[in-house]
Design an enzyme around this catalytic site. Structure first.
Site, PDB file in Angstrom:
ATOM      1  N   HIS A 264      37.675  21.183  70.893  1.00  0.00           N
ATOM      2  CA  HIS A 264      37.219  21.350  72.329  1.00  0.00           C
ATOM      3  C   HIS A 264      35.863  22.405  72.089  1.00  0.00           C
ATOM      4  O   HIS A 264      34.695  22.762  72.014  1.00  0.00           O
ATOM      5  CB  HIS A 264      37.804  21.785  72.892  1.00  0.00           C
ATOM      6  CG  HIS A 264      37.434  21.992  74.476  1.00  0.00           C
ATOM      7  ND1 HIS A 264      37.777  20.876  75.011  1.00  0.00           N
ATOM      8  CD2 HIS A 264      36.849  23.360  75.242  1.00  0.00           C
ATOM      9  CE1 HIS A 264      37.102  21.515  75.888  1.00  0.00           C
ATOM     10  NE2 HIS A 264      37.061  22.845  76.323  1.00  0.00           N
ATOM     11  N   GLU A 265      36.113  23.533  71.194  1.00  0.00           N
ATOM     12  CA  GLU A 265      35.650  24.653  70.864  1.00  0.00           C
ATOM     13  C   GLU A 265      34.217  24.773  70.071  1.00  0.00           C
ATOM     14  O   GLU A 265      33.391  25.156  70.428  1.00  0.00           O
ATOM     15  CB  GLU A 265      36.075  26.035  70.475  1.00  0.00           C
ATOM     16  CG  GLU A 265      37.733  26.456  71.848  1.00  0.00           C
ATOM     17  CD  GLU A 265      37.104  26.579  72.877  1.00  0.00           C
ATOM     18  OE1 GLU A 265      35.972  27.315  72.708  1.00  0.00           O
ATOM     19  OE2 GLU A 265      37.995  26.808  73.838  1.00  0.00           O
ATOM     20  N   HIS A 268      31.311  22.662  71.835  1.00  0.00           N
ATOM     21  CA  HIS A 268      30.728  24.051  73.118  1.00  0.00           C
ATOM     22  C   HIS A 268      29.911  25.117  71.524  1.00  0.00           C
ATOM     23  O   HIS A 268      29.105  24.977  72.114  1.00  0.00           O
ATOM     24  CB  HIS A 268      31.673  25.098  73.365  1.00  0.00           C
ATOM     25  CG  HIS A 268      32.588  24.598  74.348  1.00  0.00           C
ATOM     26  ND1 HIS A 268      31.652  24.405  75.697  1.00  0.00           N
ATOM     27  CD2 HIS A 268      33.580  24.576  74.425  1.00  0.00           C
ATOM     28  CE1 HIS A 268      32.881  23.897  76.815  1.00  0.00           C
ATOM     29  NE2 HIS A 268      34.048  24.239  76.267  1.00  0.00           N
ATOM     30  N   GLU A 294      30.628  22.063  79.021  1.00  0.00           N
ATOM     31  CA  GLU A 294      32.088  21.024  79.425  1.00  0.00           C
ATOM     32  C   GLU A 294      31.886  19.589  78.260  1.00  0.00           C
ATOM     33  O   GLU A 294      33.033  19.182  77.798  1.00  0.00           O
ATOM     34  CB  GLU A 294      32.920  20.984  80.479  1.00  0.00           C
ATOM     35  CG  GLU A 294      34.309  21.365  80.095  1.00  0.00           C
ATOM     36  CD  GLU A 294      34.994  22.199  79.971  1.00  0.00           C
ATOM     37  OE1 GLU A 294      34.275  23.649  79.060  1.00  0.00           O
ATOM     38  OE2 GLU A 294      36.158  21.625  79.123  1.00  0.00           O
TER      39      GLU A 294
HETATM   40 ZN   LIG Z   1      35.403  24.194  77.668  1.00  0.00          ZN
END
Ligand SMILES: [Zn+2]
Ligand SMILES: [Zn+2]
EC number: 3.4.17.19
Lengths: 495, 495
Positions: A264-265, A268, A294
Site C-alpha cells: 500500500h505505502e 503512494h 489513495e
Molecule cells: Zn493510503
C-alpha cells in the site's frame, strides 16, 4: 519577470517543505523519545515561516502580472495551480487559522487519551469546538470559492471534486454493497466449508520480513535509491520525492498484514517518486490530492497485490525469504478475507466503502448544520446497523471516536478513501483495455507496462488537472461505480 | 523590549538550526543515496534563511537598546555573547561569503577526488584560491575584531584563544614530545618483549557491538531518551541537544576502535545534552567552541576510556556482550598503543599533538603570507621528518592533502584538537584534586561525581565565558602543558 519571482519563491517554499517532511518522517522513525517537545516547537516555527512566505500579499501581484506574461502552456498551467493554491491558503484570516490549529491540537490530544477510555462525554465539548470552527471555515471558503459548504471542504483534499458528482456514485455503490456484503460472506463461507482455512500463523523474524518487503517494493517499481523502508507505530508514506520514506510495523507471528501494508505505502511512494521533477518546487508538480493518492496506493495493494496472478508470482519469493511454502488455495482465502467489523482501518475492500459512506453522509450533515455532535452516537449507530448490521451505541470508542480525522478538523477527507478505491478500479479497467495481458505480466512479476501506463496517465501529470479531469483524461470516463462493482463481483461474488 | 525581540529571533533561528542539524545527521545516516542533490539544495536555502535572519541590520539596534535595558546578570551575559556572535557573522560582506562558500565547496569536491589520486599538482590551484580568500577573510575579521590575522581565524573556532597564549604552551609540549615519543616507544617495545601482544582480532557481530556501545554510553552518562547511536561512514556527533545523534562504524573483525569512537562521540554528546536548556535558543546557551568540545570528547575517550581503571570495570561488560574474556594485560597494550604514523586521525594521544602543532605552525605562515601553497609539500615534509622522523615528500596525499580542513577553508581549527587534549588533562587534574577517589569511581563504573564536576564547571556554563576564562574558572589555572605532560608521562613513560 513575475514568473521568475514565483519560481524563486517556490524554491524557498520547497526547502521548508523538505525540512518539514523529513523532520516529520524522522519524528516517527528515528527521533529520540525525549526529542518531541523541541521537534514540535521547531516544526511549528518552520510551518509558520512557510505560511508567512506562501501567503505574502505581493504574491497576488506576481500572479496577476504572470498571467499576462508570454508563457508556455505548461507554465500557464503552473500559474493556474499556483493561484488555486494561493487562494486556498489565503482565504482564512491568520487569527482564525491560529485559533483553529490550537483547537484541533487540543482535541487530538484529548482524543488520544479519551478514546482509550471510551469517554464520549469528556470528548464531546472539544469536538463541538472543532465542528463550530469547521463550519466557520466552510462558510469562509465557500464564499471565496463560490461552491457549497461541504464542497469547500472536499476541495482542500481533492481539488475539483463536488458532491453533485460524488453522491450519486456513492449512492449506487451503497445500494450495491448493502446486498453484496451478504453475498460475498456466503461465498466465503461456502468455500471454507469445502477447504479448511490454513491459519496465518508462524514465526517470521523482522529481518526476514523486511527483506521480503524490500524485494517486493523493488519488484513493483519502488526506486530504492530514492527512498527507504523503516519501522513506525503507524505505517505511512512521507519524506520527499527524492527520498520517499515508507514505514511498516511487523508482527513476528504473521507476515501478510505487514506485507500488504508495505505494498500500500509503495503505491503512494511510486506516485511521489514519479512526479514531474522539473516542477517539484511548484504546486503543479505535487501529487493531485488525497483521492488520487489513495487510488495509487490501492492500485498496488488491491488491484495488483490482492490479484491472484500476483500471488502466483509472489509465493516463491515469500518462500525464499520466509522459508515457508504456501499454496494458492491456502493463501488466497487470507488475501481475500471479508468480514463485517466496526473498525474502518481493519476493513476489507468489500466492507470498507460502507464505513466511508457512513462518514461522508454524517460529515455533510455536521458541516451544513443539520446534525450536532451530541447526536453523533445515535446517528452513527443507526447507519452502522443499516449498512453492516452492527451496533456501536454502547461503544463510542469504536463508533464516532474511532478515527482522529474529525478531532483534527479534517472534514472532507474521508470520501478520498473510497474515491481512491473506485478510481483504482477504473484505472485498472482502462489499463487492461489497452494492455489485455496485464494479468500475465503480474504473474511473471513484470510491472513495466503497467507502471508505464500509470506514469504517463497519472504520475507525470502532477497537479496539472483537477481530480475529475485527471480521471477522465486517464480513463476516458467520468468517475463511476461500475468498474469497482465489477471488480468486487469478480473477486468476491457468486460465480 | 529589545531583549524580548532578540529572544523571539532566537526561537526562529533555533528552529532553522534544528532543521539543519537533523537534516545533516539524517543525510549521513538514513537518507536514500539519491536524495543528496535535493538535500543539498534544501540545506543551502535554509542556511541562507538562517544567515539572512541572523544578520538583519535591525539586530544591531536591538542589541544597542538591550544593552541599556535593566537586565539580570545572566541576561546581560546573553547579550554580550549575542553581540560577539552578530559581529562575527556580519563582518564579512555577503558577496564575499558567497564567493568563499563556492570556492571552498569546489575545492572540497576536488580534494575528495584528487587525494585518492595523490594529485597535488591538480589540487594546488584550488587550494591557492581558498588560501587567498582565507587571507582576505583574516584581514577583514582582524580589522573588525582588533586582533592579529591568525587570531581572527582562531576566534571563529575558539572564542578568546590567542596565539600569544597558545604558542608558548605548544612550544613546551613540542619540545617535550620530540624526546618523549622515543621514550614511549622504547617502553612499549620492552613490555612487548616480555609479554607477546594478543592480537586484537575476532568475530564480533555489529548487533553485539552496538549493544555494547549503548551500554557504555548509558553508563558514562549519555541520556538515551535524548539521543541515539547510528552507523555512518565517518563517526560524528550531531543533531540537537534534545536529540543528540552520535554515530560510529563497525569492523566485525575488531571491537576496540569502534568502542573508543563511541566513547569519544559520547563525550561530545554529554556536553550537548547538558547545556543550559533555558538558553538553548541564544548563543550563550551553545557549546563554547571546538577546543572545549574536544576537551569533553577527549575527557571521555582518553582520561576515562583509556584509563586502566576504566577497563577493570569494562572488561566484564565486554565479555558479557561479545562473549570473549580479555585480561587487563592483554587489552591495555592495545588501549595504550603508540606508533609513529603519517596520518593525524589514526594517531595515538602521544604522537597526535605533533601532527597538530605542525599544522598550527604552517597555518600561521599561510595566513600571514610567509608561506605559499606551492611550498607546502617541502615545508610539511621538513617538519614531519623533524617531529616524527617520517617523510611525506613523495606522498602528498598523506602529507598536506590528508585533511579536508584547508580545502574547506577551516584555518584556525586544527589547534582545537590538542588544546582539547590539554584542557581535558587539566580538567581531570582539577577534578581529582577535589575528588581524589575518581579512579576508584571509574573502576566501579560510577561516573556520578565526575559528571557532576563537569556539569557544574563546563557543561552548564554554555558560552558564558571565553575559552580561556572557562578553563581558568573550572581549573583555577590558565592553560598550560603541565597536566597533559604529566598525564602522558604517567601513562606512557619509563617508570
Ligand atoms: Zn493510503
Ligand atoms: Zn571530536
Amino acid at each position: 519577470m513575475s514568473f521568475q519571482k514565483l519560481d524563486e519563491l517556490g524554491h524557498r517554499l520547497e526547502a521548508l517543505e523538505h525540512a518539514l517532511a523529513i523532520l516529520g518522517a524522522d519524528e516517527a522513525t528515528h527521533m529520540a523519545v525525549g526529542g518531541g517537545d523541541k521537534r514540535a516547537e521547531a516544526m511549528g516555527t518552520l510551518a509558520g515561516m512557510y505560511h508567512r512566505q506562501a501567503t505574502a500579499p505581493e504574491i497576488a501581484d506576481w500572479l496577476a502580472a504572470a498571467e499576462s506574461e508570454a508563457l508556455s502552456e505548461e507554465q500557464s498551467a503552473a500559474i493556474v495551480e499556483f493561484r488555486r493554491h494561493y487562494t486556498n491558503l489565503t482565504c482564512l484570516p491568520a487569527e482564525f487559522v491560529e485559533r483553529q490549529t490550537n483547537t484541533r491540537m487540543r482535541c487530538e490530544q484529548l482524543w488520544r487519551d479519551l478514546r482509550a477510555k471510551n469517554d464520549w462525554a469528556g470528548f464531546l465539548p472539544a469536538l463541538e469546538g472543532v465542528i463550530a470552527l469547521a463550519r466557520e471555515e466552510a462558510a469562509m471558503r465557500a464564499d471565496v470559492l463560490g461552491v457549497g459548504l461541504y464542497d469547500a471542504m472536499i476541495e482542500q483534499h481533492d481539488p475539483g471534486n463536488r458532491m453533485a458528482d460524488i453522491s450519486p456514485v456513492f449512492a449506487e455503490l451503497k445500494s450495491f454493497l448493502k446486498d453484496f456484503v451478504g453475498e460475498a460472506l456466503a461465498v466465503q463461507e461456502e468455500r471454507l466449508a469445502k477447504r479448511r482455512l490454513k491459519p496465518l500463523s508462524g514465526v517470521y523474524s523482522i529481518d526476514k520480513q523486511r527483506e521480503l518487503g524490500l524485494a517486493m517494493m523493488a519488484a513493483v517499481g519502488f526506486d530504492l535509491s530514492h527512498g527507504s523502508l523503516s519501522i513506525s507505530h503507524h505505517p505511512f508514506c512521507g519524506g520527499v520525492p527524492s527520498d520517499v520514506r515508507i514505514t511498516t510495523r511487523y508482527k513476528t507471528t504473521e507476515f501478510l498484514s505487514s506485507l500488504m501494508g508495505v505494498l500500500h505505502e509503495t503505491g503512494h511512494a511510486l506516485y511521489e517518486q514519479n512526479l514531474p521533477k522539473q516542477w517539484a518546487h511548484w504546486p503543479v508538480g505535487k501529487a493531485r490530492g488525497m483521492a488520487v493518492h489513495e487510488s495509487q496506493s490501492l492500485f498496488v495493494e488491491k488491484q495488483l497485490g490482492r490479484n491472484p496472478a500476483f500471488w502466483q508470482w509472489a509465493l516463491p519469493i515469500v518462500e525464499k525469504h520466509l522459508g515457508e511454502a504456501w499454496t494458492m488455495d491456502d493463501i488466497i482465502p487470507h488475501v481475500h478475507r471479508v468480514e463485517r467489523g466496526l473498525i474502518r482501518v481493519d476493513a476489507d475492500e468489500v466492507t470498507y466503502p460502507l464505513h466511508v459512506i457512513l462518514r461522508y453522509e454524517l460529515e455533510q450533515d455536521l458541516i451544513e448544520g443539520r446534525l450536532e455532535a451530541t447526536q453523533l452516537p445515535e446517528a452513527w449507530d443507526a447507519k452502522m446497523r443499516e449498512y453492516l448490521g452492527l451496533s456501536t451505541i454502547d461503544n463510542p470508542a469504536d463508533g464516532p471516536m474511532q478515527d482522529v480525522h474529525w478531532a483534527g478538523g479534517a472534514f472532507g477527507y474521508f470520501p478520498s478513501y473510497t474515491l481512491g478505491a473506485m478510481m483504482a478500479a477504473q484505472q485498472w479497467s482502462a489499463l487492461t483495455k489497452s494492455h489485455p495481458q496485464a494479468d500475465e505480466d503480474i504473474a511473471r512479476g513484470d510491472f513495466t507496462a503497467i507502471n508505464n501506463w500509470r506514469r504517463q496517465n497519472i504520475w507525470s501529470q502532477g497537479s496539472r488537472w483537477s481530480t475529475p479531469e485527471l480521471l477522465l483524461r486517464a480513463t476516458g470516463e467520468k468517475l463511476n461505480a461500475d468498474h469497482f462493482i465489477n471488480h468486487l463481483r469478480t473477486r468476491y461474488g457468486a460465480a
